[in-house]
Motif scaffolding. Structure first.
Motif, mmCIF file in Angstrom:
data_model
loop_
_atom_site.group_PDB
_atom_site.id
_atom_site.type_symbol
_atom_site.label_atom_id
_atom_site.label_comp_id
_atom_site.label_asym_id
_atom_site.label_seq_id
_atom_site.Cartn_x
_atom_site.Cartn_y
_atom_site.Cartn_z
ATOM 1 N N SER A 145 0.834 -1.210 0.000
ATOM 2 C CA SER A 145 0.000 0.000 0.000
ATOM 3 C C SER A 145 0.864 1.254 0.000
ATOM 4 C CB SER A 145 -0.922 0.016 1.227
ATOM 5 O OG SER A 145 -1.813 -1.069 1.209
ATOM 6 N N ILE A 146 1.899 1.234 0.837
ATOM 7 C CA ILE A 146 2.799 2.387 0.926
ATOM 8 C C ILE A 146 3.500 2.626 -0.405
ATOM 9 C CG2 ILE A 146 4.895 3.276 2.038
ATOM 10 C CD1 ILE A 146 4.028 1.676 4.563
ATOM 11 N N MET A 147 4.086 1.568 -0.969
ATOM 12 C CA MET A 147 4.844 1.712 -2.205
ATOM 13 C C MET A 147 3.952 2.119 -3.379
ATOM 14 S SD MET A 147 7.899 1.319 -1.224
ATOM 15 C CE MET A 147 8.720 1.336 -2.827
ATOM 16 N N GLU A 148 2.737 1.576 -3.440
ATOM 17 C CA GLU A 148 1.836 1.917 -4.544
ATOM 18 C C GLU A 148 1.415 3.381 -4.487
ATOM 19 O OE1 GLU A 148 -1.376 -0.840 -4.451
ATOM 20 O OE2 GLU A 148 -0.141 -2.535 -5.122
ATOM 21 N N MET A 149 1.167 3.898 -3.284
ATOM 22 C CA MET A 149 0.789 5.313 -3.174
ATOM 23 C C MET A 149 1.969 6.219 -3.525
ATOM 24 S SD MET A 149 -2.338 6.004 -2.697
ATOM 25 C CE MET A 149 -2.353 7.687 -2.079
ATOM 26 N N LEU A 150 3.162 5.851 -3.081
ATOM 27 C CA LEU A 150 4.340 6.660 -3.409
ATOM 28 C C LEU A 150 4.612 6.622 -4.904
ATOM 29 C CD1 LEU A 150 6.733 5.752 -0.433
ATOM 30 C CD2 LEU A 150 5.267 7.772 -0.691
ATOM 31 N N SER A 177 2.356 6.234 -7.160
ATOM 32 C CA SER A 177 1.279 6.996 -7.815
ATOM 33 C C SER A 177 1.540 8.490 -7.781
ATOM 34 C CB SER A 177 -0.065 6.694 -7.135
ATOM 35 O OG SER A 177 -0.427 5.344 -7.304
ATOM 36 N N GLY A 178 2.368 8.937 -6.813
ATOM 37 C CA GLY A 178 2.690 10.359 -6.758
ATOM 38 C C GLY A 178 2.556 10.996 -5.398
ATOM 39 N N ALA A 179 2.134 10.216 -4.382
ATOM 40 C CA ALA A 179 2.083 10.769 -3.031
ATOM 41 C C ALA A 179 3.504 11.059 -2.552
ATOM 42 C CB ALA A 179 1.403 9.789 -2.085
ATOM 43 N N MET A 180 3.661 12.134 -1.798
ATOM 44 C CA MET A 180 4.982 12.539 -1.315
ATOM 45 C C MET A 180 5.146 12.276 0.178
ATOM 46 S SD MET A 180 6.312 13.349 -4.090
ATOM 47 C CE MET A 180 7.881 13.996 -3.512
ATOM 48 N N GLY A 181 4.223 11.516 0.745
ATOM 49 C CA GLY A 181 4.314 11.154 2.139
ATOM 50 C C GLY A 181 3.238 10.152 2.475
ATOM 51 N N TYR A 182 3.402 9.468 3.607
ATOM 52 C CA TYR A 182 2.454 8.431 4.005
ATOM 53 C C TYR A 182 2.377 8.386 5.524
ATOM 54 C CZ TYR A 182 0.002 3.928 3.466
ATOM 55 O OH TYR A 182 -0.936 2.919 3.451
ATOM 56 N N LEU A 183 1.150 8.454 6.037
ATOM 57 C CA LEU A 183 0.917 8.370 7.479
ATOM 58 C C LEU A 183 -0.205 7.384 7.758
ATOM 59 C CD1 LEU A 183 0.888 11.970 9.025
ATOM 60 C CD2 LEU A 183 2.534 10.151 9.476
ATOM 61 N N LEU A 184 -0.138 6.725 8.905
ATOM 62 C CA LEU A 184 -1.232 5.876 9.342
ATOM 63 C C LEU A 184 -2.282 6.727 10.053
ATOM 64 C CD1 LEU A 184 0.725 2.802 10.759
ATOM 65 C CD2 LEU A 184 -0.335 3.051 8.509
ATOM 66 N N LYS A 185 -3.540 6.323 9.950
ATOM 67 C CA LYS A 185 -4.620 7.084 10.580
ATOM 68 C C LYS A 185 -4.532 7.079 12.102
ATOM 69 C CE LYS A 185 -8.129 6.887 6.975
ATOM 70 N NZ LYS A 185 -9.492 6.450 6.604
ATOM 71 N N GLU A 186 -3.758 6.133 12.649
ATOM 72 C CA GLU A 186 -3.589 6.093 14.100
ATOM 73 C C GLU A 186 -2.574 7.121 14.596
ATOM 74 O OE1 GLU A 186 -0.299 2.538 14.548
ATOM 75 O OE2 GLU A 186 -2.364 1.981 14.154
#
Length: 218
Positions: free
Chosen positions: A95-100, A102-111
């Motif tokens: 999930s992390i790698m696919e979003m990055l 796709s063009g996301a420049m960061g990733y955070l968990l909702k927790e």
């Protein structure tokens, strides 16, 4: 010195979570939520009518109609200056790698704590990206796995790769031997060698491993 107020949008299909985050971030005095949307299609409808545009968009991944991956790709094409921070419940490396990718420049968990979300928004707005220790660890783990897979791929002979490709067909082992112009005994050797290399014990296991790790295509 007056801190810059950062304009953001929140895209998430969970209404209570989205509205709660709008309230919490707005309370900080450093963030202004210019709009929120329930999915990518809703975002597209709303973004064109907003001035100013959001500088940062908080993007969920799993949403109906148009998910986070498709929404991020759309934004990269139509609004390349908007920075995207993925905010998801999924901690899977895929999930992390696919979003990055796709063009996301960061990733955070909702927790994550609200304070970290604010820090991430400010960092991604000022520096263009935000990766915390947890996500960087996941990325490193993925890269290391890919190196191992690539190394395994390099160690396979052309005949072993061909055998893997034919294993994904409905041909019997005898028919694969005929197709490759080798003896059934040689095919047995290929199979046992690959069982050992991939740590699997069935033809299905060979094919699943090979497809998952891009050693063959079907």
């Amino acid at each position: 010195m007056i801190n810059e107020v950062i304009h953001i949008a929140i895209i998430d299909d969970h209404t209570l979570f989205r509205q709660g985050l709008v309230h919490l971030l707005s309370e900080s005095g450093e963030i202004q939520v210019v709009f929120d949307a329930s999915d990518g299609a809703d975002m597209i409808k709303k973004i064109a009518s907003h001035n100013p545009l959001p500088q940062v968009i908080l993007m969920d991944i799993t949403m109906p109609v148009m998910d986070g991956h498709a929404s991020t790709l759309w934004l990269r094409k139509h609004y390349p200056d908007i920075k995207i921070l993925a905010l998801s419940m999924s901690d899977k490396e895929t999930s992390i790698m696919e979003m990055l990718r796709s063009g996301a420049m960061g990733y955070l968990l909702k927790e994550s704590k609200v304070s970290e979300v604010i820090t991430a928004i400010k960092t991604i707005n000022n520096q263009g990206f935000y990766i915390n220790e947890y996500v960087s660890g996941k990325i490193l783990n993925t890269l290391q796995k890919n190196d191992i897979i690539e190394e395994k791929g390099k160690k396979l002979s052309a005949n072993e790769l061909r055998f893997l490709e034919l294993c994904s067909s409905e041909l019997t082992y005898k028919e694969i031997a005929d197709r490759m112009n080798v003896s059934p005994h040689t095919i047995d050797n290929y199979r046992e060698s690959l069982f050992e290399k991939f740590q699997v014990r069935s033809r299905t296991g060979l094919v699943v491993y090979a497809i998952k790790n891009s050693l063959i295509k079907i």
